[in-house]
Design a protein around this motif. Structure first.
Motif, PDB file in Angstrom:
ATOM      1  N   UNK A   3       7.018  63.701  53.372  1.00 52.03           N
ATOM      2  CA  UNK A   3       5.920  64.129  52.519  1.00 52.03           C
ATOM      3  C   UNK A   3       5.518  65.575  52.818  1.00 52.03           C
ATOM      4  N   UNK A   4       5.520  65.949  54.094  1.00 53.15           N
ATOM      5  CA  UNK A   4       5.175  67.326  54.444  1.00 53.15           C
ATOM      6  C   UNK A   4       6.190  68.312  53.879  1.00 53.15           C
ATOM      7  N   UNK A   5       7.473  67.901  53.859  1.00 59.22           N
ATOM      8  CA  UNK A   5       8.508  68.813  53.391  1.00 59.22           C
ATOM      9  C   UNK A   5       8.774  68.751  51.908  1.00 59.22           C
ATOM     10  N   UNK A   6       8.349  67.673  51.262  1.00 57.51           N
ATOM     11  CA  UNK A   6       8.613  67.503  49.829  1.00 57.51           C
ATOM     12  C   UNK A   6       7.371  66.934  49.153  1.00 57.51           C
ATOM     13  N   UNK A   7       6.384  67.774  48.854  1.00 61.82           N
ATOM     14  CA  UNK A   7       5.102  67.297  48.316  1.00 61.82           C
ATOM     15  C   UNK A   7       5.227  66.517  47.013  1.00 61.82           C
ATOM     16  N   UNK A   8       6.279  66.782  46.236  1.00 63.23           N
ATOM     17  CA  UNK A   8       6.393  66.140  44.921  1.00 63.23           C
ATOM     18  C   UNK A   8       7.421  65.009  44.882  1.00 63.23           C
ATOM     19  N   UNK A   9       8.004  64.691  46.004  1.00 60.17           N
ATOM     20  CA  UNK A   9       9.050  63.678  46.017  1.00 60.17           C
ATOM     21  C   UNK A   9       8.473  62.271  45.878  1.00 60.17           C
ATOM     22  N   UNK A  10       9.299  61.349  45.396  1.00 59.57           N
ATOM     23  CA  UNK A  10       8.960  59.928  45.382  1.00 59.57           C
ATOM     24  C   UNK A  10       9.381  59.331  46.728  1.00 59.57           C
ATOM     25  N   UNK A  11       8.437  58.748  47.453  1.00 58.21           N
ATOM     26  CA  UNK A  11       8.715  58.172  48.774  1.00 58.21           C
ATOM     27  C   UNK A  11       8.245  56.727  48.780  1.00 58.21           C
ATOM     28  N   UNK A  12       9.153  55.833  49.139  1.00 62.28           N
ATOM     29  CA  UNK A  12       8.839  54.405  49.220  1.00 62.28           C
ATOM     30  C   UNK A  12       9.190  53.896  50.609  1.00 62.28           C
ATOM     31  N   UNK A  13       8.270  53.140  51.205  1.00 62.68           N
ATOM     32  CA  UNK A  13       8.504  52.498  52.502  1.00 62.68           C
ATOM     33  C   UNK A  13       8.458  50.988  52.280  1.00 62.68           C
ATOM     34  N   UNK A  14       9.525  50.316  52.670  1.00 60.35           N
ATOM     35  CA  UNK A  14       9.630  48.868  52.497  1.00 60.35           C
ATOM     36  C   UNK A  14       9.695  48.212  53.870  1.00 60.35           C
ATOM     37  N   UNK A  15       8.840  47.229  54.111  1.00 62.65           N
ATOM     38  CA  UNK A  15       8.853  46.527  55.391  1.00 62.65           C
ATOM     39  C   UNK A  15       8.656  45.033  55.177  1.00 62.65           C
ATOM     40  N   UNK A  16       9.312  44.232  56.021  1.00 60.50           N
ATOM     41  CA  UNK A  16       9.124  42.784  55.908  1.00 60.50           C
ATOM     42  C   UNK A  16       7.923  42.298  56.709  1.00 60.50           C
ATOM     43  N   UNK A  17       7.249  43.207  57.418  1.00 58.44           N
ATOM     44  CA  UNK A  17       6.042  42.821  58.139  1.00 58.44           C
ATOM     45  C   UNK A  17       4.843  42.833  57.184  1.00 58.44           C
ATOM     46  N   UNK A  18       3.792  42.137  57.590  1.00 60.40           N
ATOM     47  CA  UNK A  18       2.632  42.000  56.729  1.00 60.40           C
ATOM     48  C   UNK A  18       1.554  43.011  56.977  1.00 60.40           C
ATOM     49  N   UNK A  19       1.780  43.941  57.890  1.00 60.47           N
ATOM     50  CA  UNK A  19       0.788  44.967  58.186  1.00 60.47           C
ATOM     51  C   UNK A  19       1.482  46.296  58.414  1.00 60.47           C
ATOM     52  N   UNK A  20       0.731  47.362  58.172  1.00 55.15           N
ATOM     53  CA  UNK A  20       1.284  48.704  58.316  1.00 55.15           C
ATOM     54  C   UNK A  20       1.455  49.048  59.794  1.00 55.15           C
ATOM     55  N   UNK A  21       1.955  50.235  60.047  1.00 55.70           N
ATOM     56  CA  UNK A  21       2.323  50.659  61.403  1.00 55.70           C
ATOM     57  C   UNK A  21       1.221  50.384  62.419  1.00 55.70           C
TER      58      UNK A  21
END
Length: 428
Positions: A22-40
């Motif tokens: 995100x810092x290097x590409x402000x306009x990019x589409x970024x998706x994070x997929x995780x099988x856990x039920x809570x964020x980092x």
């Protein structure tokens, strides 16, 4: 620069990559997929939570708002079932399809289950996720007896949990000492004494032949290969990880007890990168492939992978614009990792690759102060420090410099290490 980036896994490697993208590409589409039920959350601190030393609140590092604020699409409780590297798409268990220009695999691993009878019984725990920690804490608070299996850095966490929760525990180890691939018995005895002080009894040349259960299917005792039986309402097993590679089936991505990547975190397939403890990466410092599951290493790998994904995008876009190939500004992963233990009255730290090497040097300075260095081709590749961690930065500096110093062990093993006392490195 735009582009579409998909990250599978929201551990520290995946999250670090998302932030760097995100810092290097402000306009990019970024998706994070995780099988856990809570964020980092902080995997380092979950052991303190399981010990009953911390509330749940400090565990979280990112909440969903963190992703929203950065316009990162976070998909929780989502399993990737298929990756098509030719079509640059992946599919989830819900039937959703995602397209990507660059893909990062950071799925980590799943704890290995002992191949013995009743290894899946209630009361037998593995330690990897926050959910694991919750179950361990709840059960440990009610248990009086237990066993720990796995004489490594995760096994010692289980032992500390038993001590903190006042479980009368036996620590079953296959060899003559704890973490025998990195420590000699002189150093390991410091750990053994500390375990005894925490009401955890080391049992050497042991292991598990089978678990026994009660009528409800709950573990009641553990039988070792020598026929000894240990009462155990609680068991903690930490014998390694099976890396989560199922989603790579059907692809040409090279695997070798993990995902093989070069020093840029690039896999054998174009536009697919990997980061974190599932990587078998080319380590430019030791000039060989290696693996490392430390938090700092995974975070750096995620950041490096993101930078190289962006650099590859720039190179591709430039090539499309004028028809000529342009090299991206890639950055190699070059890192001396470290892992610390804070369970005892003295500090403990390992760095680099302490289980590798063709030569070693060690010294003991007191009942709780010891250190050992591992050398390969005369260069420091890793080590362990107990009691006094002050020399770590000097040893890691020498490792990064790939300086041949094994012929000067007398200087390196002094209680106060002064690099100025080393003979100058020969000019290249």
């Amino acid at each position: 620069m735009a582009g579409s980036y998909v990250i599978i896994g929201d551990g520290i490697a995946g999250s670090s990559a998302a932030e760097s993208l995100r810092e290097g590409a402000p306009d990019a589409d970024i998706t994070v997929i995780t099988d856990e039920g809570e964020a980092l959350y902080n995997r380092i601190l979950i052991k303190e939570f399981a010990k009953g030393k911390l509330p749940a609140a400090p565990m979280s590092i990112h909440d969903p708002d963190w992703y929203d604020e950065r316009d990162i699409d976070l998909q929780l409780d989502t399993h990737v079932t298929e990756i098509d590297t030719d079509a640059h798409t992946l599919h989830t268990h819900e039937g959703t399809e995602y397209s990507y220009d660059k893909l990062l695999v950071a799925t980590g691993g799943t704890p290995v289950q002992l191949p013995v009878d009743n290894s899946d019984a209630e009361g037998i725990h593995h330690f990897w996720t926050f959910d694991d920690a919750r179950a361990i804490k709840e059960h440990a608070e009610d248990a009086d007896t237990g066993v720990v299996v796995g004489a490594g850095l995760l096994g010692i966490d289980f032992a500390a949990i038993c001590g903190a929760q006042e479980i009368d525990a036996h620590y079953l180890m296959r060899g003559e000492c704890w973490w025998r691939y990195a420590l000699s018995k002189d150093g390991a005895d410091i750990i053994h004494d500390a375990l005894e002080e925490n009401n955890v009894t080391p049992v050497f040349d042991s292991g598990v032949d089978r678990f026994e259960v009660d009528d409800s299917g709950h573990i009641s005792s553990t039988v070792d290969p020598n026929g000894e039986t240990y009462d155990s309402e609680f068991a903690g097993v930490a014998i390694g990880l099976d890396f989560n590679l199922e989603l790579l089936q059907g692809t040409d991505i090279e695997r070798d007890n993990g995902v093989v990547v070069d020093e840029y975190m690039q896999t054998s397939v174009d536009d697919v990168y990997a980061a974190g403890d599932l990587t078998r990466f080319y380590d430019t410092i030791i000039d060989d492939y290696a693996q490392n599951g430390s938090w700092g290493s995974a975070k750096e790998q995620g950041s490096i992978a993101a930078q190289n994904m962006l650099a590859d995008t720039v190179a591709s876009e430039t090539q499309r614009a004028d028809g000529e190939a342009v090299d991206g500004e890639e950055e190699a992963f070059r890192w001396v990792s470290s892992y610390s233990i804070t369970h005892f009255d003295f500090p403990f730290l390992s760095f680099g690759h302490p289980t590798l090497g063709d030569d070693h040097a060690e010294a003991k300075f007191s009942d709780t102060e010891w250190r050992r260095l591992a050398f390969k081709d005369g260069k420091i590749v890793g080590g362990v420090l107990i009691g006094d961690l002050a020399p770590q930065s000097k040893y890691k500096k020498l490792a990064r410099e790939e300086r041949v110093v094994a012929d000067q062990k007398d200087v390196l093993m002094r209680e106060e290490v002064d690099l100025d006392e080393l003979a100058p490195a020969p000019e290249q």
